[in-house]
Design a protein around this motif. Structure first.
Motif, mmCIF file in Angstrom:
data_model
loop_
_atom_site.group_PDB
_atom_site.id
_atom_site.type_symbol
_atom_site.label_atom_id
_atom_site.label_comp_id
_atom_site.label_asym_id
_atom_site.label_seq_id
_atom_site.Cartn_x
_atom_site.Cartn_y
_atom_site.Cartn_z
ATOM 1 N N GLN A 86 0.824 -1.204 0.000
ATOM 2 C CA GLN A 86 0.000 0.000 0.000
ATOM 3 C C GLN A 86 0.862 1.259 0.000
ATOM 4 O O GLN A 86 0.513 2.270 -0.631
ATOM 5 N N ALA A 87 2.002 1.177 0.685
ATOM 6 C CA ALA A 87 2.878 2.351 0.763
ATOM 7 C C ALA A 87 3.421 2.736 -0.612
ATOM 8 O O ALA A 87 3.609 3.921 -0.909
ATOM 9 N N ARG A 88 3.636 1.742 -1.474
ATOM 10 C CA ARG A 88 4.161 2.047 -2.805
ATOM 11 C C ARG A 88 3.156 2.842 -3.640
ATOM 12 O O ARG A 88 3.538 3.532 -4.583
ATOM 13 N N PHE A 89 1.891 2.725 -3.317
ATOM 14 C CA PHE A 89 0.854 3.418 -4.094
ATOM 15 C C PHE A 89 0.240 4.587 -3.314
ATOM 16 O O PHE A 89 -0.804 5.105 -3.693
ATOM 17 N N ALA A 90 0.896 4.990 -2.239
ATOM 18 C CA ALA A 90 0.358 6.085 -1.422
ATOM 19 C C ALA A 90 0.311 7.379 -2.234
ATOM 20 O O ALA A 90 1.190 7.664 -3.065
ATOM 21 N N PRO A 147 3.509 11.714 0.553
ATOM 22 C CA PRO A 147 4.625 11.209 1.366
ATOM 23 C C PRO A 147 4.186 10.882 2.789
ATOM 24 O O PRO A 147 4.649 9.901 3.378
ATOM 25 N N GLU A 148 3.314 11.710 3.353
ATOM 26 C CA GLU A 148 2.864 11.468 4.723
ATOM 27 C C GLU A 148 2.127 10.136 4.836
ATOM 28 O O GLU A 148 2.318 9.376 5.798
ATOM 29 N N GLU A 149 1.286 9.859 3.858
ATOM 30 C CA GLU A 149 0.550 8.585 3.883
ATOM 31 C C GLU A 149 1.517 7.407 3.727
ATOM 32 O O GLU A 149 1.372 6.373 4.394
ATOM 33 N N ARG A 150 2.542 7.569 2.859
ATOM 34 C CA ARG A 150 3.510 6.483 2.649
ATOM 35 C C ARG A 150 4.307 6.203 3.922
ATOM 36 O O ARG A 150 4.511 5.046 4.311
ATOM 37 N N ILE A 151 4.730 7.239 4.597
ATOM 38 C CA ILE A 151 5.502 7.076 5.842
ATOM 39 C C ILE A 151 4.646 6.384 6.900
ATOM 40 O O ILE A 151 5.117 5.483 7.619
ATOM 41 N N ALA A 172 3.798 -1.095 8.924
ATOM 42 C CA ALA A 172 4.429 -2.358 8.534
ATOM 43 C C ALA A 172 5.526 -2.733 9.536
ATOM 44 O O ALA A 172 5.644 -3.904 9.945
ATOM 45 N N ASN A 173 6.301 -1.767 9.946
ATOM 46 C CA ASN A 173 7.359 -2.043 10.905
ATOM 47 C C ASN A 173 6.796 -2.442 12.257
ATOM 48 O O ASN A 173 7.362 -3.290 12.956
ATOM 49 N N ALA A 174 5.683 -1.827 12.611
ATOM 50 C CA ALA A 174 5.104 -2.120 13.917
ATOM 51 C C ALA A 174 4.490 -3.508 13.987
ATOM 52 O O ALA A 174 4.498 -4.163 15.035
#
Length: 709
Positions: A683-687, A690-694, A700-702
């Motif tokens: 999903q981050a690749r298609f955000a 930038p704020e939405e991608r971060i 994902a990390n959490a």
């Protein structure tokens, strides 16, 4: 108003005190309708009921078996043709006389047949015997030796001394010569024959023989074989009326009124219906002839303003009610219908109740304006009735409304009532309007541009109203509507006062103004006028949902079950079902949206989301299988996958792990964490920002499983 007796009525009623002639070619076979080919019940979805209903066949009856062995008018059916009082009754243990003088008014009566078997009329018609008796005459079976010995029916006067009866007979003779319709009995000839006792000349009408069973006798047979309160199945009764309404419309079209429609006067043979007994027929402009009809069916205004197309519509509505449920239609309900509390059938089939109320409205001008209009709405009601009974849709085109202009409520968010007002079906333009062709090609949505139409007609002004409502200018729209509906200097409004479209547009205006309760009142009024239409029911459902009324689901379901092209009704029904905790029903409704619909995928997505709302293990597995089968773009698939895996992860944290798999992930905390991590990174690749991608990378990390390194 002249009165006469009937040959018989439904078992739970008394004798008629208004004119009407009994059926003359009525079979006494049971209503099961046995085939001549074998002894099994035969049904066919033929022409009856617009091809929607399976109606039991009524076999053609051998004319010879219909002849009465002992032709006699029962004492309970003997009435004076002048004062309608009982005559020829038992007195002091002695049988009543079949001939004599009325003790009340002194008028002579006679109930004896005037023709004997073997008697030949006009050197052509050989009498075989009596078939039946009615208020205006005895009915005989005869052979026509001049035309291949065909079976015919002879109808003469019961009481040739009664001037009104004679006038009615002559009227019938005059009108019948003009009538030619496949659902109306055919007339072959008119003859005179000298009475063998008095030598007086008596008029006889020679008609075709219609061997079958009357609707009245069908009901009587059901009650005789049952508990005494049976009626016809609703769909079958509607099918019969739909078959006969064109015949009444034909009569109205040639300037005639039927005046005495009732179950007695309709006969079914095989799959064909015939309207018999035109004894009460009169010309629309006839204001002097005796008026004939039957108490319980006759319109209340007959005694003051006389018969009309509207009064014929009234008799059809009353007869349809009598066919469908038992009620005291000559007593306490003589001038009204039972309420839904009194008759459960009316509570179950609300549109049918609305149709009966309009057909039998005490105000003639509020009834259906024609047999064609009633048939159109009754067909829509029939589609609803069948859908309610078996759950199968019966879609049909509407001549009053367009399809939905846009789908609403598809994204499962709170409805924007203004958007709904722009999405609902629109009333169709009256093609007889002078500006109809111009409106069909007009592309402007500017009121000023519409006012420049070549003809500034009612349809143009209604289009302006619609444009103003959709632009949010409710005040201007209502002002325009008031101008259309307000009386002019000649005390007439531009639009028919009974036209339902102003109510429709006022309902839309109230939606835009966020007044759903007020809007519902207007849409209910529309539904009362056009009870067979889906559009006002869809609008009522929206209003009910907006205020939290429980019947929102009923209206959404009625529309959706009848016609799956109203996809907004499916999404509305699903929303309401979810709100009341019926997730299974919501899912099933959404899955039923056909793959031919432009909203099929949206419905499948909504179904997946409904499945994972407080899911079970089976729900999660089924949702994964459903989602895996959908053809979605990568961003949308990633979003839904994330929602599903998050629901599965939440379920696992509250339950123990199990071997079942959802989208190739076992229902275990470790695998679901890995699946969610992949999903969030996709999903981050298609955000979009930038704020939405971060934020998605952080999620994902959490969620990723902890490692030892």
């Amino acid at each position: 108003m002249t009165e006469e007796t009937q040959s018989g009525e439904l078992p739970d009623t008394g004798p008629s005190t208004c004119p009407g002639t009994a059926p003359w070619s009525v079979a006494t076979t049971s209503s099961s309708g046995r085939s001549r080919r074998n002894s099994t019940r035969s049904v066919s979805r033929g022409r009856l009921g617009a091809g929607l209903v399976e109606v039991p066949r009524v076999p053609y009856r051998d004319p010879k078996t219909a002849v009465l062995t002992d032709p006699e008018v029962p004492e309970a059916k003997r009435f004076c043709s002048r004062c309608a009082k009982g005559v020829g009754r038992v007195r002091d243990g002695r049988p009543g006389r079949v001939e004599g003088y009325c003790p009340q008014c002194g008028h002579r009566y006679s109930f004896t047949p005037k023709l004997a078997p073997g008697e030949v009329l006009h050197d052509q018609y050989e009498v075989l015997g009596c078939l039946a008796h009615g208020g205006l005459g005895w009915i005989y079976l005869a052979l026509d030796h001049a035309v291949s010995d065909r079976w015919v029916v002879l109808k003469g006067l019961l009481d040739s001394g009664d001037a009104d009866a004679l006038a009615a007979s002559l009227a019938e003779r005059r009108f019948l010569a003009e009538v030619e319709h496949p659902n109306i009995v055919k007339i072959h000839n008119f003859i005179r024959h000298a009475d063998r006792q008095t030598g007086n000349l008596v008029d006889y009408i020679v008609m075709e023989y219609v061997g079958g069973q009357s609707i009245k006798d069908m009901i009587t047979a059901r009650r005789r074989d049952g508990n005494g309160d049976e009626a016809l199945p609703l769909a079958q009764a509607i099918a019969y009326v739909l078959e006969i309404l064109p015949a009444l419309g034909y009569l109205h079209g040639v300037g005639l009124l039927y005046c005495d429609f009732k179950p007695d006067n309709v006969i079914q043979t095989e799959e064909q219906l015939k309207l018999i007994d035109l004894g009460a027929v009169r010309r629309i402009d006839d204001h002097h002839s005796p008026i004939y009809g039957t108490v319980g069916y006759q319109a209340p205004e007959i005694g003051t303003i006389g018969p009309s197309v509207f009064s014929d519509i009234y008799t059809v509505g009353r007869a349809l009610a009598v066919m469908c449920f038992p009620f005291d239609f000559r007593g306490k309900c003589k001038d009204r219908l039972p309420t839904p509390e009194e008759e459960p059938l009316l509570a179950r089939f609300g549109s049918f109740h609305r149709l009966l109320l309009r057909a039998t409205d005490p105000n003639p001008e509020l009834r259906f304006s024609s047999a064609e209009e009633m048939a159109e709405q009754l067909t829509g009601v029939l589609r609803e009735v069948l859908a309610i009974e078996d759950g199968e849709q019966r879609p049909g085109p509407s001549t009053r409304f367009t399809p939905e202009r846009r789908r609403f409520g598809v994204d499962n968010t709170r409805m924007d009532l203004a958007a709904v007002a722009a999405a609902l079906p629109a009333p169709r333009v009256d093609t007889s309007d002078a500006a109809a062709s111009w409106l069909a090609t007009a592309t402007t949505s500017d009121p000023a541009g519409l006012r420049k139409a070549p003809e500034y007609t009612v349809e143009v002004r209604l289009r302006i109203v619609r444009v103003l409502i959709e632009s949010g200018d409710v005040a201007a729209a209502l002002s325009e509507l008031d101008g259309i509906t307000a009386p002019s200097m000649f005390d007439e409004s531009e639009i028919d006062p009974e036209d339902w479209r102003p109510d429709w547009y006022r309902g839309l205006a109230a939606l835009v103004a966020r007044e759903p309760d007020k809007a519902r009142g207007h849409f209910e009024a529309v539904c009362d006028r056009v009870p067979g239409e889906a559009a006002p029911k869809l609008a009522i459902a929206v209003c009910a949902e907006a205020v939290g009324d429980a019947d929102a689901a009923d209206f959404y379901e009625l529309v959706w079950r009848t016609d799956h092209s109203y996809v907004s009704a499916a999404f509305g029904l699903a929303r309401v079902a979810m709100a009341r905790g019926d997730r299974q029903h919501a899912v099933q409704v959404l899955l039923d949206v056909p793959d031919t619909s432009s909203q099929h995928v949206a419905a499948q997505v909504a179904a997946v989301r409904a499945m994972i709302d407080d899911p079970t293990e089976d729900d999660l597995v089924a949702a994964g299988q459903r989602l895996d089968s959908l053809d979605l773009d990568v961003p949308r698939m990633a979003q839904l996958t994330g929602e599903l895996l998050a629901a599965a992860f939440d379920w696992v944290t509250r339950n123990s792990a199990c071997p079942s798999r959802v989208l190739d992930c076992a229902l275990s905390e470790h695998e679901l964490r890995l699946g969610l991590e992949r999903c969030y990174r996709t999903q981050a690749r298609f955000a979009a920002t930038p704020e939405e991608r971060i934020a998605l990378v952080d999620r994902a990390n959490a969620v990723r499983p902890r490692t030892l390194v």
